[in-house]
Design a protein around this motif. Structure first.
Motif, PDB file in Angstrom:
ATOM      1  N   THR A 121       1.718 -86.065  36.815  1.00 42.41           N
ATOM      2  CA  THR A 121       2.360 -85.208  35.812  1.00 42.41           C
ATOM      3  C   THR A 121       1.334 -84.587  34.878  1.00 42.41           C
ATOM      4  OG1 THR A 121       4.272 -86.646  35.912  1.00 42.41           O
ATOM      5  CG2 THR A 121       4.135 -85.168  34.053  1.00 42.41           C
ATOM      6  N   PHE A 124      -0.587 -81.736  36.673  1.00 46.27           N
ATOM      7  CA  PHE A 124       0.084 -80.468  36.967  1.00 46.27           C
ATOM      8  C   PHE A 124       0.603 -79.759  35.730  1.00 46.27           C
ATOM      9  CE2 PHE A 124       0.425 -81.913  41.421  1.00 46.27           C
ATOM     10  CZ  PHE A 124       0.002 -80.754  42.022  1.00 46.27           C
ATOM     11  N   LEU A 125       1.046 -80.528  34.724  1.00 47.09           N
ATOM     12  CA  LEU A 125       1.684 -79.900  33.560  1.00 47.09           C
ATOM     13  C   LEU A 125       0.640 -79.575  32.496  1.00 47.09           C
ATOM     14  CD1 LEU A 125       4.260 -80.784  34.982  1.00 47.09           C
ATOM     15  CD2 LEU A 125       5.139 -81.503  32.814  1.00 47.09           C
ATOM     16  N   LYS A 126      -0.071 -78.494  32.711  1.00 50.62           N
ATOM     17  CA  LYS A 126      -1.009 -78.030  31.686  1.00 50.62           C
ATOM     18  C   LYS A 126      -1.104 -76.513  31.792  1.00 50.62           C
ATOM     19  CE  LYS A 126      -4.821 -78.951  34.772  1.00 50.62           C
ATOM     20  NZ  LYS A 126      -5.865 -79.863  35.158  1.00 50.62           N
TER      21      LYS A 126
ATOM     22  N   LYS B  47      -0.498 -80.148  23.841  1.00 51.46           N
ATOM     23  CA  LYS B  47      -1.578 -80.257  24.832  1.00 51.46           C
ATOM     24  C   LYS B  47      -1.273 -79.459  26.091  1.00 51.46           C
ATOM     25  CE  LYS B  47      -3.428 -84.711  23.603  1.00 51.46           C
ATOM     26  NZ  LYS B  47      -3.183 -86.149  23.829  1.00 51.46           N
ATOM     27  N   MET B  48       0.034 -79.308  26.429  1.00 48.71           N
ATOM     28  CA  MET B  48       0.403 -78.614  27.662  1.00 48.71           C
ATOM     29  C   MET B  48       0.419 -77.103  27.496  1.00 48.71           C
ATOM     30  SD  MET B  48       3.441 -81.066  28.708  1.00 48.71           S
ATOM     31  CE  MET B  48       3.073 -82.749  29.127  1.00 48.71           C
ATOM     32  N   PHE B 186       9.612 -82.925  40.531  1.00 51.21           N
ATOM     33  CA  PHE B 186       9.062 -82.519  41.819  1.00 51.21           C
ATOM     34  C   PHE B 186       9.996 -82.757  42.998  1.00 51.21           C
ATOM     35  CE2 PHE B 186       5.257 -83.179  39.265  1.00 51.21           C
ATOM     36  CZ  PHE B 186       4.569 -82.021  39.542  1.00 51.21           C
ATOM     37  N   ILE B 215       4.585 -74.159  39.954  1.00 52.63           N
ATOM     38  CA  ILE B 215       3.515 -75.132  40.211  1.00 52.63           C
ATOM     39  C   ILE B 215       3.399 -75.416  41.699  1.00 52.63           C
ATOM     40  CG2 ILE B 215       2.759 -77.490  39.718  1.00 52.63           C
ATOM     41  CD1 ILE B 215       4.299 -77.256  37.074  1.00 52.63           C
TER      42      ILE B 215
END
Lengths: 149, 233
Positions: A121, A124-126, B47-48, B186, B215
């Motif tokens: 996680t 991928f989550l950035k 941060k994301m 996912f 993604i």
């Protein structure tokens, strides 16, 4: 001897070397895929896992390194079938009765799988383009459903 | 509660953040209902975020810790002007100019929701409504966050009310939600994200939140998730 040789070749051809990379931090090819430096060294253990070797630094590593099956003796399908019941409303004791594995075993696998899932996680989550974010809270309790002061 | 009990026993609130257009489960944090927990949550979301993109519009329910947490994360210290009389004013935390935050208040009569009021706390009202448009995307509320809370409650045995499956340690509680988060993002196809296609027998194209975000390009299996070797950074 012939049989063994042909068997060995067929097993070798099953491995897709493009997904592996060297895990040695001092190696020049550390963490880089598709360098052509990974070769099969031997088979080991009950489940016939492959021991791979990096030609650059001459160090060996297992094919299950970096996955949740590293250092597990149970077959992969068995572990996956057990873990797949946990996010589908499966309780620990219920899954233990249904699959025949111990409670402590299932808790250990859940801990490994949770740690791995968290790494995936965060990878991928950035760099997301956030437009609207909703926040909320959900109540639960640990051991006792009262305030602890 | 007795004195021999461990400190982690008792009520736990899991704070969740969700991206409302692609239903991506961004972050979760377990703790009590204090400002420090809200700061942890907003730091995780920060941060994301892509550094070049604007600060998102935050929506929450009526709970003051979220507002204080937002000021602490997206705020600056400012000294109010001295008016010439009395003591010099103390420095004060003020929100950044482009921070937008909407609170949704629910009026209840006998446990039934009668009316919802959207109150804009930070940001210019005209700018918020202009940015969101007037179509269905302009909806401001916490419905999507509450829907994912229902999915958590119906997917994990630890969250069932009035049952015996509650968590016994905080560590395993966090690991279970970590596994759920990756499974939701996912693996599980989301019903409201499917697309209508006309190719042979198939009528719908199922998508997961990660596919809607761009993604990945396919629905993952559990084996694919758990054998994914995370590349070294």
């Amino acid at each position: 001897m012939n049989l063994l040789l042909s068997g060995g070749i067929s097993i070798t051809s099953e491995i897709d070397f493009s997904q592996f990379f060297c895990w040695n931090k001092d190696c020049t090819d550390y963490g880089i895929k598709n360098q052509g430096n990974i070769v099969l060294k031997e088979r080991y253990g009950k489940n016939n896992h492959a021991l791979l070797k990096c030609k650059t630094c001459k160090k060996c590593f297992s094919e299950t390194k970096g996955t949740i099956f590293f250092e597990l003796n149970t077959p992969d399908e068995e572990v996956l079938r057990t873990i797949s019941m946990l996010p589908e409303k499966g309780s620990i004791r219920g899954v233990a009765r249904a699959t025949g594995h111990g409670k402590d075993t299932i808790c250990r696998w859940l801990e490994i799988a949770g740690t791995h899932a968290e790494e995936v996680t965060t990878y991928f989550l950035k760099n997301l383009n956030l437009k609207k974010v909703e926040v909320d809270e959900i109540w639960s309790y640990i051991k006792k459903a009262k305030k602890c002061d | 509660m007795t004195e021999e009990d461990s400190e982690e026993y008792g009520d736990v609130y899991s704070l969740t953040a969700i991206k409302s257009d692609s239903r991506l489960f961004l972050f979760h944090h377990e703790g009590k209902r204090s400002t420090e927990d809200a700061i942890e949550l907003f730091n995780g979301v920060e941060k994301m975020r892509n550094a070049s993109s604007p600060i998102p519009v935050f929506t929450s329910d009526d709970w003051d810790a979220f507002e204080e947490g937002l000021i602490n994360v997206y705020g600056k210290v400012e000294l109010p002007q001295y008016k010439g009389i009395g003591r010099r004013p103390l420095p004060k935390l003020v929100p950044l100019d482009d921070l937008k935050y909407v609170k949704v208040l629910k009026k209840k009569v006998k446990n039934y929701v009668v009316e919802t009021v959207q109150r804009i706390i930070f940001g210019d009202p005209e700018e918020i409504f202009g940015m969101l448009g007037t179509d269905s995307d302009s909806y401001i509320g916490t419905s999507y966050a509450e829907r994912i809370n229902l999915t958590i409650r119906t997917s994990l045995a630890r969250f069932i009310r009035k049952g015996m499956n509650f968590s016994k340690t905080k560590r395993m509680h966090q690991k279970a939600i970590d596994l759920f988060q990756a499974w939701y993002n996912f693996i599980k196809p989301h019903k409201s994200l499917r697309l209508k296609i006309d190719s042979g027998n198939r009528k719908w194209f199922q998508r997961t939140p990660a596919m809607a975000e761009g993604i990945t390009d396919h629905i993952w299996s559990l084996k694919e998730l758990l054998t994914f070797r995370v590349p070294v950074q």
